[in-house]
Each structure stands twice: as C-alpha cells, then as structure tokens.
Design a protein around this motif. Structure first.
Motif, PDB file in Angstrom:
ATOM      1  N   ILE A  44       0.872  -1.169   0.000  1.00 21.11           N
ATOM      2  CA  ILE A  44       0.000   0.000   0.000  1.00 21.11           C
ATOM      3  C   ILE A  44       0.913   1.223   0.000  1.00 21.11           C
ATOM      4  CG2 ILE A  44      -1.740   1.322   1.260  1.00 21.11           C
ATOM      5  CD1 ILE A  44      -2.677  -1.335   2.474  1.00 21.11           C
ATOM      6  N   ARG A  45       0.812   2.041  -1.046  1.00 22.36           N
ATOM      7  CA  ARG A  45       1.628   3.254  -1.164  1.00 22.36           C
ATOM      8  C   ARG A  45       0.710   4.466  -1.202  1.00 22.36           C
ATOM      9  NH1 ARG A  45       4.475   1.527  -6.403  1.00 22.36           N
ATOM     10  NH2 ARG A  45       5.023  -0.570  -5.782  1.00 22.36           N
ATOM     11  N   ASP A  46       0.975   5.430  -0.337  1.00 27.69           N
ATOM     12  CA  ASP A  46       0.164   6.654  -0.283  1.00 27.69           C
ATOM     13  C   ASP A  46      -1.326   6.331  -0.177  1.00 27.69           C
ATOM     14  OD1 ASP A  46       2.468   8.284  -0.517  1.00 27.69           O
ATOM     15  OD2 ASP A  46       2.416   8.042  -2.700  1.00 27.69           O
ATOM     16  N   ASP A  47      -1.641   5.359   0.656  1.00 24.05           N
ATOM     17  CA  ASP A  47      -3.024   4.910   0.896  1.00 24.05           C
ATOM     18  C   ASP A  47      -3.689   4.275  -0.319  1.00 24.05           C
ATOM     19  OD1 ASP A  47      -3.010   5.714   3.582  1.00 24.05           O
ATOM     20  OD2 ASP A  47      -3.539   7.761   3.029  1.00 24.05           O
ATOM     21  N   ILE A  48      -2.886   3.845  -1.290  1.00 21.50           N
ATOM     22  CA  ILE A  48      -3.417   3.194  -2.496  1.00 21.50           C
ATOM     23  C   ILE A  48      -2.843   1.776  -2.581  1.00 21.50           C
ATOM     24  CG2 ILE A  48      -3.542   3.234  -5.020  1.00 21.50           C
ATOM     25  CD1 ILE A  48      -3.111   6.311  -4.786  1.00 21.50           C
ATOM     26  N   PRO A  49      -3.704   0.754  -2.558  1.00 22.37           N
ATOM     27  CA  PRO A  49      -3.208  -0.615  -2.694  1.00 22.37           C
ATOM     28  C   PRO A  49      -2.703  -0.869  -4.124  1.00 22.37           C
ATOM     29  CG  PRO A  49      -5.572  -0.586  -2.211  1.00 22.37           C
ATOM     30  CD  PRO A  49      -5.132   0.812  -2.337  1.00 22.37           C
ATOM     31  N   ILE A  50      -1.509  -1.398  -4.227  1.00 27.54           N
ATOM     32  CA  ILE A  50      -0.915  -1.724  -5.527  1.00 27.54           C
ATOM     33  C   ILE A  50      -1.240  -3.194  -5.814  1.00 27.54           C
ATOM     34  CG2 ILE A  50       1.186  -1.714  -6.914  1.00 27.54           C
ATOM     35  CD1 ILE A  50       0.313   1.065  -5.726  1.00 27.54           C
ATOM     36  N   MET A  51      -2.331  -3.415  -6.532  1.00 31.65           N
ATOM     37  CA  MET A  51      -2.857  -4.759  -6.751  1.00 31.65           C
ATOM     38  C   MET A  51      -2.385  -5.354  -8.074  1.00 31.65           C
ATOM     39  SD  MET A  51      -4.440  -5.092  -3.921  1.00 31.65           S
ATOM     40  CE  MET A  51      -5.359  -6.597  -4.152  1.00 31.65           C
ATOM     41  N   LEU A  52      -1.099  -5.261  -8.338  1.00 31.96           N
ATOM     42  CA  LEU A  52      -0.498  -5.840  -9.535  1.00 31.96           C
ATOM     43  C   LEU A  52       0.294  -7.078  -9.134  1.00 31.96           C
ATOM     44  CD1 LEU A  52       0.831  -2.523 -11.095  1.00 31.96           C
ATOM     45  CD2 LEU A  52      -1.189  -3.800 -11.796  1.00 31.96           C
ATOM     46  N   ILE A  53       0.015  -8.201  -9.771  1.00 35.16           N
ATOM     47  CA  ILE A  53       0.680  -9.454  -9.427  1.00 35.16           C
ATOM     48  C   ILE A  53       2.192  -9.323  -9.540  1.00 35.16           C
ATOM     49  CG2 ILE A  53       0.944 -11.886 -10.054  1.00 35.16           C
ATOM     50  CD1 ILE A  53      -2.011 -11.727 -11.066  1.00 35.16           C
ATOM     51  N   GLU A  54       2.671  -8.653 -10.592  1.00 30.73           N
ATOM     52  CA  GLU A  54       4.116  -8.529 -10.797  1.00 30.73           C
ATOM     53  C   GLU A  54       4.789  -7.622  -9.765  1.00 30.73           C
ATOM     54  OE1 GLU A  54       1.853  -5.806 -13.560  1.00 30.73           O
ATOM     55  OE2 GLU A  54       1.828  -7.970 -13.270  1.00 30.73           O
ATOM     56  N   GLU A  55       4.011  -6.839  -9.015  1.00 33.89           N
ATOM     57  CA  GLU A  55       4.564  -5.949  -7.985  1.00 33.89           C
ATOM     58  C   GLU A  55       4.484  -6.594  -6.587  1.00 33.89           C
ATOM     59  OE1 GLU A  55       5.151  -2.237  -7.955  1.00 33.89           O
ATOM     60  OE2 GLU A  55       5.142  -2.045 -10.133  1.00 33.89           O
ATOM     61  N   ALA A  56       3.739  -7.675  -6.471  1.00 36.16           N
ATOM     62  CA  ALA A  56       3.574  -8.335  -5.170  1.00 36.16           C
ATOM     63  C   ALA A  56       4.887  -8.984  -4.743  1.00 36.16           C
ATOM     64  CB  ALA A  56       2.477  -9.393  -5.268  1.00 36.16           C
ATOM     65  N   LYS A  57       5.045  -9.082  -3.407  1.00 40.50           N
ATOM     66  CA  LYS A  57       6.236  -9.704  -2.839  1.00 40.50           C
ATOM     67  C   LYS A  57       5.831 -10.977  -2.126  1.00 40.50           C
ATOM     68  CE  LYS A  57       8.550  -5.360  -2.286  1.00 40.50           C
ATOM     69  NZ  LYS A  57       8.851  -4.251  -1.420  1.00 40.50           N
ATOM     70  N   PRO A  58       6.700 -11.974  -2.135  1.00 38.90           N
ATOM     71  CA  PRO A  58       6.397 -13.197  -1.389  1.00 38.90           C
ATOM     72  C   PRO A  58       6.224 -12.900   0.098  1.00 38.90           C
ATOM     73  CG  PRO A  58       8.259 -13.534  -2.858  1.00 38.90           C
ATOM     74  CD  PRO A  58       7.956 -12.073  -2.875  1.00 38.90           C
ATOM     75  N   LEU A  59       5.288 -13.537   0.724  1.00 43.66           N
ATOM     76  CA  LEU A  59       5.002 -13.330   2.125  1.00 43.66           C
ATOM     77  C   LEU A  59       6.224 -13.625   2.995  1.00 43.66           C
ATOM     78  CD1 LEU A  59       2.904 -12.603   4.261  1.00 43.66           C
ATOM     79  CD2 LEU A  59       2.122 -14.964   4.205  1.00 43.66           C
ATOM     80  N   SER A  60       7.044 -14.551   2.584  1.00 44.79           N
ATOM     81  CA  SER A  60       8.238 -14.910   3.351  1.00 44.79           C
ATOM     82  C   SER A  60       9.259 -13.780   3.441  1.00 44.79           C
ATOM     83  CB  SER A  60       8.905 -16.156   2.757  1.00 44.79           C
ATOM     84  OG  SER A  60       9.286 -15.889   1.417  1.00 44.79           O
ATOM     85  N   GLU A  61       9.212 -12.822   2.504  1.00 39.89           N
ATOM     86  CA  GLU A  61      10.153 -11.697   2.503  1.00 39.89           C
ATOM     87  C   GLU A  61       9.704 -10.549   3.386  1.00 39.89           C
ATOM     88  OE1 GLU A  61      11.100 -10.231  -1.376  1.00 39.89           O
ATOM     89  OE2 GLU A  61      11.726 -12.194  -2.102  1.00 39.89           O
ATOM     90  N   THR A  62       8.476 -10.567   3.838  1.00 39.57           N
ATOM     91  CA  THR A  62       7.945  -9.461   4.632  1.00 39.57           C
ATOM     92  C   THR A  62       7.413  -9.983   5.957  1.00 39.57           C
ATOM     93  OG1 THR A  62       5.722  -9.674   3.697  1.00 39.57           O
ATOM     94  CG2 THR A  62       7.246  -8.207   2.546  1.00 39.57           C
ATOM     95  N   ALA A  63       7.268  -9.085   6.882  1.00 37.88           N
ATOM     96  CA  ALA A  63       6.650  -9.451   8.158  1.00 37.88           C
ATOM     97  C   ALA A  63       5.155  -9.239   8.053  1.00 37.88           C
ATOM     98  CB  ALA A  63       7.220  -8.609   9.284  1.00 37.88           C
ATOM     99  N   SER A  64       4.360 -10.186   8.522  1.00 42.43           N
ATOM    100  CA  SER A  64       2.912 -10.033   8.467  1.00 42.43           C
ATOM    101  C   SER A  64       2.453  -9.264   9.666  1.00 42.43           C
ATOM    102  CB  SER A  64       2.225 -11.386   8.360  1.00 42.43           C
ATOM    103  OG  SER A  64       2.619 -12.227   9.431  1.00 42.43           O
TER     104      SER A  64
END
Length: 60
Positions: A40-60
């Motif tokens: 979510i950037r500037d309160d806008i969800p970036i819902m592009l598959i190619e921009e998504a990151k694997p869950l393992s790389e981020t903290a939930s």
C-alpha cells in the motif's frame, strides 16, 4: 490515513480472487492462499501481481 474498511471488504487477490487481509503494520495486503503481499503506497493498494512480494520476505 488508513485504508477504508469498505474498500478492504471489496478487494480480492488479483491472482486467485481469494480474500486478502491487512498486515499488522497496515502497509500491505496479504493473500494467505498465494503467500503474496501487495504493498500500500500513499493509501493506495498496488494490486499488480508482478509488484507483489512473497510473504516470506515481509513481516505479516
């Protein structure tokens, strides 16, 4: 400003069309089925598959 709860209820994962949830920090949307996080950037969800990151790389 946080993401609107009504918008959150309408959004689905663009890959599997499954449910998504807000992460603990409030800066990403998690699809547990695909194990992806959509930023979510500037309160806008970036819902592009190619921009998504694997869950393992981020903290939930």
């Amino acid at each position: 400003m946080a993401i609107d709860q009504h918008l959150l209820e309408l959004l689905v994962c663009p890959q599997c069309k499954g449910d998504i949830r807000l992460n603990a920090k409030g800066d990403g949307l998690i699809c547990d089925a695909c194990k992806l996080v959509y930023e979510i950037r500037d309160d806008i969800p970036i819902m592009l598959i190619e921009e998504a990151k694997p869950l393992s790389e981020t903290a939930s």
